[in-house]
Design a protein around this motif. Structure first.
Motif, PDB file in Angstrom:
ATOM      1  N   TRP A 195     -18.496  19.886 -14.216  1.00 35.34           N
ATOM      2  CA  TRP A 195     -18.590  21.257 -13.711  1.00 35.34           C
ATOM      3  C   TRP A 195     -17.381  21.616 -12.856  1.00 35.34           C
ATOM      4  CZ3 TRP A 195     -19.478  25.851 -14.637  1.00 35.34           C
ATOM      5  CH2 TRP A 195     -19.646  26.824 -13.647  1.00 35.34           C
ATOM      6  N   LYS A 196     -16.884  20.640 -12.089  1.00 37.25           N
ATOM      7  CA  LYS A 196     -15.709  20.899 -11.244  1.00 37.25           C
ATOM      8  C   LYS A 196     -14.537  21.339 -12.130  1.00 37.25           C
ATOM      9  CE  LYS A 196     -13.011  18.641  -7.698  1.00 37.25           C
ATOM     10  NZ  LYS A 196     -12.282  17.420  -7.599  1.00 37.25           N
ATOM     11  N   TYR A 197     -14.397  20.647 -13.252  1.00 39.66           N
ATOM     12  CA  TYR A 197     -13.311  20.977 -14.173  1.00 39.66           C
ATOM     13  C   TYR A 197     -13.535  22.356 -14.821  1.00 39.66           C
ATOM     14  CZ  TYR A 197     -10.345  20.864 -18.295  1.00 39.66           C
ATOM     15  OH  TYR A 197      -9.440  21.197 -19.260  1.00 39.66           O
ATOM     16  N   LEU A 198     -14.740  22.560 -15.348  1.00 44.91           N
ATOM     17  CA  LEU A 198     -14.996  23.827 -16.056  1.00 44.91           C
ATOM     18  C   LEU A 198     -14.980  25.020 -15.094  1.00 44.91           C
ATOM     19  CD1 LEU A 198     -17.740  22.894 -18.660  1.00 44.91           C
ATOM     20  CD2 LEU A 198     -15.398  23.671 -19.115  1.00 44.91           C
ATOM     21  N   ARG A 199     -15.460  24.769 -13.895  1.00 43.65           N
ATOM     22  CA  ARG A 199     -15.518  25.865 -12.919  1.00 43.65           C
ATOM     23  C   ARG A 199     -14.129  26.478 -12.686  1.00 43.65           C
ATOM     24  NH1 ARG A 199     -15.337  27.346  -7.683  1.00 43.65           N
ATOM     25  NH2 ARG A 199     -17.089  28.604  -6.921  1.00 43.65           N
ATOM     26  N   GLU A 200     -13.089  25.643 -12.706  1.00 44.98           N
ATOM     27  CA  GLU A 200     -11.727  26.149 -12.534  1.00 44.98           C
ATOM     28  C   GLU A 200     -11.388  27.183 -13.603  1.00 44.98           C
ATOM     29  OE1 GLU A 200      -9.281  25.725 -10.125  1.00 44.98           O
ATOM     30  OE2 GLU A 200     -11.149  25.050  -9.188  1.00 44.98           O
ATOM     31  N   HIS A 201     -11.923  26.984 -14.807  1.00 46.29           N
ATOM     32  CA  HIS A 201     -11.660  27.941 -15.891  1.00 46.29           C
ATOM     33  C   HIS A 201     -12.553  29.170 -15.781  1.00 46.29           C
ATOM     34  CE1 HIS A 201      -8.852  25.423 -17.997  1.00 46.29           C
ATOM     35  NE2 HIS A 201      -9.700  24.415 -17.974  1.00 46.29           N
ATOM     36  N   VAL A 202     -13.727  28.976 -15.240  1.00 40.43           N
ATOM     37  CA  VAL A 202     -14.737  30.041 -15.266  1.00 40.43           C
ATOM     38  C   VAL A 202     -14.641  30.974 -14.060  1.00 40.43           C
ATOM     39  CG1 VAL A 202     -17.232  30.366 -15.064  1.00 40.43           C
ATOM     40  CG2 VAL A 202     -16.346  28.707 -16.685  1.00 40.43           C
ATOM     41  N   LYS A 203     -14.106  30.438 -12.953  1.00 38.07           N
ATOM     42  CA  LYS A 203     -14.216  31.191 -11.695  1.00 38.07           C
ATOM     43  C   LYS A 203     -13.472  32.531 -11.725  1.00 38.07           C
ATOM     44  CE  LYS A 203     -10.376  29.152  -9.246  1.00 38.07           C
ATOM     45  NZ  LYS A 203      -9.866  28.154  -8.343  1.00 38.07           N
ATOM     46  N   ASN A 204     -12.472  32.660 -12.579  1.00 40.63           N
ATOM     47  CA  ASN A 204     -11.715  33.913 -12.589  1.00 40.63           C
ATOM     48  C   ASN A 204     -12.285  34.992 -13.512  1.00 40.63           C
ATOM     49  OD1 ASN A 204      -9.875  33.004 -10.699  1.00 40.63           O
ATOM     50  ND2 ASN A 204      -8.741  31.876 -12.288  1.00 40.63           N
ATOM     51  N   TYR A 205     -13.408  34.702 -14.133  1.00 42.38           N
ATOM     52  CA  TYR A 205     -14.067  35.728 -14.958  1.00 42.38           C
ATOM     53  C   TYR A 205     -14.617  36.831 -14.054  1.00 42.38           C
ATOM     54  CZ  TYR A 205     -13.848  33.079 -19.339  1.00 42.38           C
ATOM     55  OH  TYR A 205     -13.406  32.453 -20.477  1.00 42.38           O
ATOM     56  N   ASP A 206     -14.970  37.959 -14.669  1.00 42.48           N
ATOM     57  CA  ASP A 206     -15.523  39.074 -13.880  1.00 42.48           C
ATOM     58  C   ASP A 206     -17.008  38.899 -13.619  1.00 42.48           C
ATOM     59  OD1 ASP A 206     -13.145  40.898 -13.760  1.00 42.48           O
ATOM     60  OD2 ASP A 206     -13.302  40.585 -15.932  1.00 42.48           O
ATOM     61  N   ALA A 207     -17.667  38.111 -14.471  1.00 39.45           N
ATOM     62  CA  ALA A 207     -19.106  37.878 -14.286  1.00 39.45           C
ATOM     63  C   ALA A 207     -19.511  36.680 -15.129  1.00 39.45           C
ATOM     64  CB  ALA A 207     -19.907  39.101 -14.735  1.00 39.45           C
ATOM     65  N   SER A 208     -20.635  36.081 -14.767  1.00 37.12           N
ATOM     66  CA  SER A 208     -21.222  35.038 -15.610  1.00 37.12           C
ATOM     67  C   SER A 208     -22.650  35.418 -15.934  1.00 37.12           C
ATOM     68  CB  SER A 208     -21.273  33.695 -14.880  1.00 37.12           C
ATOM     69  OG  SER A 208     -19.996  33.193 -14.708  1.00 37.12           O
ATOM     70  N   VAL A 209     -23.113  34.913 -17.065  1.00 39.85           N
ATOM     71  CA  VAL A 209     -24.515  35.114 -17.444  1.00 39.85           C
ATOM     72  C   VAL A 209     -25.144  33.760 -17.714  1.00 39.85           C
ATOM     73  CG1 VAL A 209     -26.091  36.127 -19.132  1.00 39.85           C
ATOM     74  CG2 VAL A 209     -23.997  37.353 -18.517  1.00 39.85           C
ATOM     75  N   PHE A 210     -26.277  33.510 -17.080  1.00 38.32           N
ATOM     76  CA  PHE A 210     -27.062  32.302 -17.357  1.00 38.32           C
ATOM     77  C   PHE A 210     -28.423  32.747 -17.890  1.00 38.32           C
ATOM     78  CE2 PHE A 210     -23.946  31.067 -14.206  1.00 38.32           C
ATOM     79  CZ  PHE A 210     -23.563  29.784 -14.589  1.00 38.32           C
TER      80      PHE A 210
END
Ligand code: UDP
Length: 416
Positions: free
Chosen positions: A157-172
């Motif tokens: 998650w630490k690795y993926l979070r770096e890619h995901v954090k700059n998105y405008d929103a997330s959906v779970f």
């Protein structure tokens, strides 16, 4: 002639269709792109096959792009998937390089489409690193996570979070999966489409022919689990539960039906494990189906007495929804999205072990009235909560809120 969306009215009522049309009005003409990693197999592809035409029907210009990778890439992303679902995985730097490079190449290939889109939905970890390669993007980017991320492996998650954090929103899919991120997080469960081959009504004759094809006796009780051959779906645990239940229910039959998704490299290995565990018993039917066997799966689900989905981790579990829509009670693993659908004693039972599953199988088969009652409730629960029309409404609401930024009020009638 009625539009595609109007064909859903018999299931939802006209009010729902009208509301969808109103919501779509301010989104008309927007360019929306969905990106995932496979056209066939698994729940994400299943949904996108229906979501894209529906969005287009409502006037939202929507396309679907699929990322292409080599076996090393899919090995890496399968490890992401397993790691996000809590497995201990060690991903080598070499595989991470393949991941990054594959994302760079695919982002380059799709650059113009992605840069100019008003809204981009990136599904799951496979294409998550696209964002950093489109630095002149015009639109809003949403990371849509379909995985049970309730307890991710920290390194992954630490690795993926770096890619995901700059998105405008997330959906779970549910609150338990949401991870801390520096942008708005939305909760949107998936859905099924009642009009697909997978879910439409079938005649008795067609169901009978499918049973004949696989030597399944229509007169005896049948348990059915439909799933990719994946350890998190616990097919071997299902066989154990079946064997325990059969001691008390002679003649009980089991179907484990599945195929591979093109982005899942482990399927064949797990299938062999399942075959070994079934030991060639004639009442355990391990079926390897092609990816387009939707009507066959539909027939098997309709022929089932009980649907099983004994997953150990489950992002949502469309197979649960599909079974419930066919008025079947579900015995589901007490995990992830299955908990959202299986309401103990009402739409089925949640179980934590093969022994628990066997006990619930026995209970249901000895209480036919309860079994029928739970099936009826299960279908109604899906109608109210998990049809694609609800999903569409929530995606459109999400797009509206992102595209309109911080405005507090959006006037849906202003173009009338
Ligand atoms: N599915 C299928 N063929 C198979 C296995 C699964 O068509 O051999 C379909 C299944 O009917 C469901 C989807 O793929 O619509 C699986 O979604 P689910 O959420 O249950 O699991 P996932 O594979 O996404 O983990």
């Amino acid at each position: 002639m009625s539009s595609l969306i109007e064909t859903y009215a018999p299931y939802t009522g006209f009010d729902v269709i009208q509301q969808l049309k109103e919501l779509a009005e301010p989104l008309k003409g927007l360019r929306v792109v969905h990106v995932n990693s496979t056209k066939e197999g698994g729940g994400v592809a299943e949904i996108l096959h229906r979501m894209i035409p529906l969005m287009n029907d409502l006037g939202i210009d929507t396309t679907w792009e699929v990322l292409e990778g080599n076996p090393d890439f899919y090995q890496c992303t399968k490890m992401f998937h397993n790691g996000m679902q809590g497995d201990q995985v060690q991903i080598s730097d070499k595989l991470l390089e393949v991941y990054e490079e594959t994302n760079r190449q695919n982002a380059d290939r799709l650059r113009d489409t992605l840069r100019d889109a008003d809204v981009v939905f990136i599904h799951d970890p496979q294409p998550a690193a696209f964002l950093k390669h489109i630095d002149d993007r015009k639109g809003k980017w949403i990371w849509r996570c379909h995985i049970d991320a309730s307890k991710p492996n920290r390194q992954v998650w630490k690795y993926l979070r770096e890619h995901v954090k700059n998105y405008d929103a997330s959906v779970f899919s549910l609150a338990a999966f949401a991870q801390p991120l520096p942008h708005p997080i939305y909760l949107i469960p998936p859905s099924i489409d009642p009009l697909t081959e997978k879910n439409i009504e079938l005649g008795e004759q067609e169901i009978k022919l499918v049973l004949e094809q696989f030597n399944i006796d229509p007169e005896r009780h049948l348990l059915v689990q439909v799933s990719r051959f994946d350890r998190f779906k616990d097919p071997v645990g299902v066989i154990e539960a079946y064997r325990r239940a059969r001691r008390f229910i002679p003649g009980l039959q089991l179907v484990l039906a599945g195929g591979g998704a093109s982005d899942d490299p482990e399927g064949q290995i797990v299938l062999e494990e399942v075959r070994a565990s079934a030991m060639g018993e004639s009442d355990i039917h391990v079926l390897e189906l092609p990816s387009d066997a939707h009507r066959t799966i539909n027939a098997l689900q309709r022929a089932a007495t009980i649907i099983i989905q004994k997953s150990l981790k489950e992002g949502f579990g469309l197979t649960v929804t599909e079974g419930m829509w066919k008025e079947k009670p579900v015995i589901g693993g007490n995990t992830g999205g299955i908990r959202l659908q299986v309401v103990n004693h009402h739409t089925g039972f949640l179980v934590n072990s093969p022994g628990g599953a066997a006990m619930r199988i026995r209970y249901m088969l000895k209480n036919q009235g309860k079994l029928v009652e739970m099936g009826v409730k299960a279908k109604e629960f899906v109608r109210e909560n998990f049809l694609i029309t609800r999903h569409l409404r929530e995606y459109m609401t999400l797009m509206l809120s992102l595209v309109h930024g911080s405005k507090h009020r959006i006037d849906l009638n202003k173009n009338k």
